[in-house]
Design a protein around this motif. Structure first.
Motif, mmCIF file in Angstrom:
data_model
loop_
_atom_site.group_PDB
_atom_site.id
_atom_site.type_symbol
_atom_site.label_atom_id
_atom_site.label_comp_id
_atom_site.label_asym_id
_atom_site.label_seq_id
_atom_site.Cartn_x
_atom_site.Cartn_y
_atom_site.Cartn_z
ATOM 1 N N PHE A 260 0.799 -1.226 0.000
ATOM 2 C CA PHE A 260 0.000 0.000 0.000
ATOM 3 C C PHE A 260 0.831 1.275 0.000
ATOM 4 O O PHE A 260 0.271 2.370 0.038
ATOM 5 N N VAL A 261 2.144 1.167 -0.016
ATOM 6 C CA VAL A 261 2.951 2.372 -0.165
ATOM 7 C C VAL A 261 3.573 2.442 -1.559
ATOM 8 O O VAL A 261 4.414 3.298 -1.836
ATOM 9 N N LEU A 262 3.152 1.542 -2.443
ATOM 10 C CA LEU A 262 3.564 1.629 -3.840
ATOM 11 C C LEU A 262 2.822 2.774 -4.530
ATOM 12 O O LEU A 262 1.752 3.198 -4.065
ATOM 13 N N PHE A 266 -1.189 5.077 -2.282
ATOM 14 C CA PHE A 266 -0.954 6.449 -1.826
ATOM 15 C C PHE A 266 0.533 6.753 -1.669
ATOM 16 O O PHE A 266 0.902 7.740 -1.047
ATOM 17 N N GLY A 267 1.392 5.921 -2.218
ATOM 18 C CA GLY A 267 2.814 6.104 -1.960
ATOM 19 C C GLY A 267 3.647 6.396 -3.188
ATOM 20 O O GLY A 267 3.152 6.789 -4.239
ATOM 21 N N SER A 298 8.244 -7.753 -0.816
ATOM 22 C CA SER A 298 6.850 -7.544 -1.209
ATOM 23 C C SER A 298 6.746 -6.514 -2.320
ATOM 24 O O SER A 298 6.055 -6.729 -3.319
ATOM 25 N N ALA A 299 7.432 -5.393 -2.165
ATOM 26 C CA ALA A 299 7.355 -4.326 -3.172
ATOM 27 C C ALA A 299 7.857 -4.812 -4.528
ATOM 28 O O ALA A 299 7.235 -4.556 -5.563
ATOM 29 N N LEU A 300 8.965 -5.540 -4.542
ATOM 30 C CA LEU A 300 9.540 -6.019 -5.801
ATOM 31 C C LEU A 300 8.678 -7.090 -6.447
ATOM 32 O O LEU A 300 8.712 -7.280 -7.664
ATOM 33 N N GLU A 305 10.236 -1.610 -10.463
ATOM 34 C CA GLU A 305 10.800 -0.274 -10.326
ATOM 35 C C GLU A 305 11.179 0.057 -8.878
ATOM 36 O O GLU A 305 11.970 0.977 -8.635
ATOM 37 N N ALA A 306 10.614 -0.693 -7.928
ATOM 38 C CA ALA A 306 10.920 -0.440 -6.518
ATOM 39 C C ALA A 306 12.391 -0.647 -6.198
ATOM 40 O O ALA A 306 12.878 -0.184 -5.161
#
Length: 427
Positions: A260-262, A266-267, A298-300, A305-306
């Motif tokens: 949820f911070v991608l 809202f990130g 998790s982000a990757l 692009e994270a």
């Protein structure tokens, strides 16, 4: 020093701009001149013949230890109690797991396993995660819901059963909404979601997760906010931190919040890096840099692009700390190596346009396979999977990709008490 740093940054930006202009000019020529295989986004480096590595696996089973974890046993216990409507025993078991913060062999929390097992036991359909929901959601029919509602009505002070019921309503809300993008959801879908979430919110308001020291309540509270598309990010961040603070070793909280911070929510990637750092600071006394690694894993998994702001050194340190949380370090090392190797591109041929426009990102991705090799060389002391199991197949595939050149050249591998080794038998 500040002016020097600014100058370096400006030069770097200029360097990128020059490469961009040159690349844009050359791209049509490169596309025409490139072989067809180089333009494939999906082509993988071929695996070594399975027979080659099969013989080496068979040869090296002398140190093999097959670890039977507690995950399946814990889930089976919960499903059996739910099937019998023995909600009192079910709640007592989960409360003990929660109070003692017990873990399965791989580091997953038994209370998290219990929540998911309860949902599965009541559901008649399980929907996979999608771009709006980071975890599976369940279709729980009315008769099954009524059984759980009766248990909560009889035991209104039981925070575990209340959390279970709230989660069931959240699941039903997702089913009513459907998994499509917001513009695809009709009025009936929004109405069903809103009703279910309001019921879940009313249930959760009976307890304060910090007061009763319940990461189960905190997780369900986070799930509630995750389903509310216009919820302020600060409120979600507060619930996530409560969830994490209540059990510093629980990595699922970080993996959930990272989604949820991608930028899609809202990130942005600066927020990913900042929150990953803050998570590591809050939990470092218990788990080192593990939270930093969990956040980025998790982000990757959702957006390559994270990696742009990823601190490779901190990430690798966190991977080793994650292995240290597991009672079976060898199996955890394999799981993490597979995830990181996938984030590196998994041996895919890189299109020429990406080499031109994303050279920095590719440079970071190119560091990841070496990180995987070091992870296995340090922690893979034995074969942690049964012969022919999916785990063994995954390990065989990642070894073939990470050490392809050596194995094609005739090298062999072995498991030692000091870790995994690839060697030249003629040396």
């Amino acid at each position: 020093m500040a002016s020097d740093a600014q100058g370096i940054e400006n030069n770097s930006i200029l360097d990128d701009a020059i490469h961009f202009v040159i690349g844009a000019a050359l791209l049509p020529v490169l596309l025409v001149a490139a072989p067809r295989s180089a333009l494939s986004f999906l082509q993988k480096v071929p695996l070594i013949d399975g027979a080659d590595t099969a013989a080496l696996f068979a040869q090296n089973r002398k140190i093999a230890e097959v670890t039977a974890g507690r995950e399946h046993a814990a889930a089976d216990q919960i499903r059996e109690l739910v099937a019998k409507d023995d909600w009192i025993a079910c709640s007592a078991l989960v409360r003990r797991w929660e109070k003692e913060r017990l873990e399965a062999v791989g580091g997953a929390k038994l209370y998290d396993i219990a929540l998911d097992a309860m949902r599965q036991a009541l559901a008649d359909v399980i929907y996979p995660p999608n771009m709006c929901n980071f975890e599976p959601y369940m279709q729980i029919p009315d008769p099954a819901l009524a059984r759980l509602e009766q248990a909560v009505s009889t035991n209104p002070e039981d925070h575990i059963l209340t959390a279970f019921l709230a989660q069931a309503h959240i699941d039903r809300g997702w089913v009513a909404r459907s998994g499509g993008w917001s513009h695809e959801v009709d009025e009936a879908g929004w109405h069903g979601l809103t009703q279910s979430l309001q019921t879940a919110s009313d249930l959760l308001s009976r307890f304060d997760a910090r007061e009763v020291s319940s990461p189960v309540l905190a997780r369900v509270g986070f799930q509630l906010l995750a389903a509310v598309s216009d919820m302020a990010s600060d409120e979600m961040r507060e619930v996530y931190r409560t969830w994490s603070d209540l059990d510093l070793r629980n990595q699922y909280a970080h993996r959930s919040f990272a989604f949820f911070v991608l930028p899609r929510w809202f990130g942005d990637y600066e927020t990913v890096e900042r929150e990953a750092r803050l998570a590591a600071e809050r939990t470092g006394s218990a788990v080192g840099m593990a939270a930093y690694a969990s956040f980025y894993l998790s982000a990757l998994d959702f957006e390559e692009e994270a990696i742009d702001l990823l601190d490779l050194e901190a990430f690798e340190e966190g991977l080793h700390d994650l292995v240290g949380l597991s009672e079976d370090p060898a199996a955890e090392a394999v799981r993490l190596a597979c995830m990181v190797e996938h984030a590196s591109g998994g041996g895919a041929v890189v299109p020429l346009w990406r080499e031109v426009f994303h050279r920095r990102r590719l440079a970071k991705q190119a560091e990841l396979p070496g990180m995987c090799r070091r992870l296995l060389e340090r922690h893979l002391t034995h074969m942690p999977f049964e012969d022919g199991s999916p785990g063994e197949q995954s390990l065989r595939e990642v070894i073939c990709r990470l050490w392809r050149k050596e194995l094609v050249g005739g090298h062999q591998f072995t498991f030692t008490n000091d870790g995994f080794r690839v060697f030249d038998p003629t040396a």
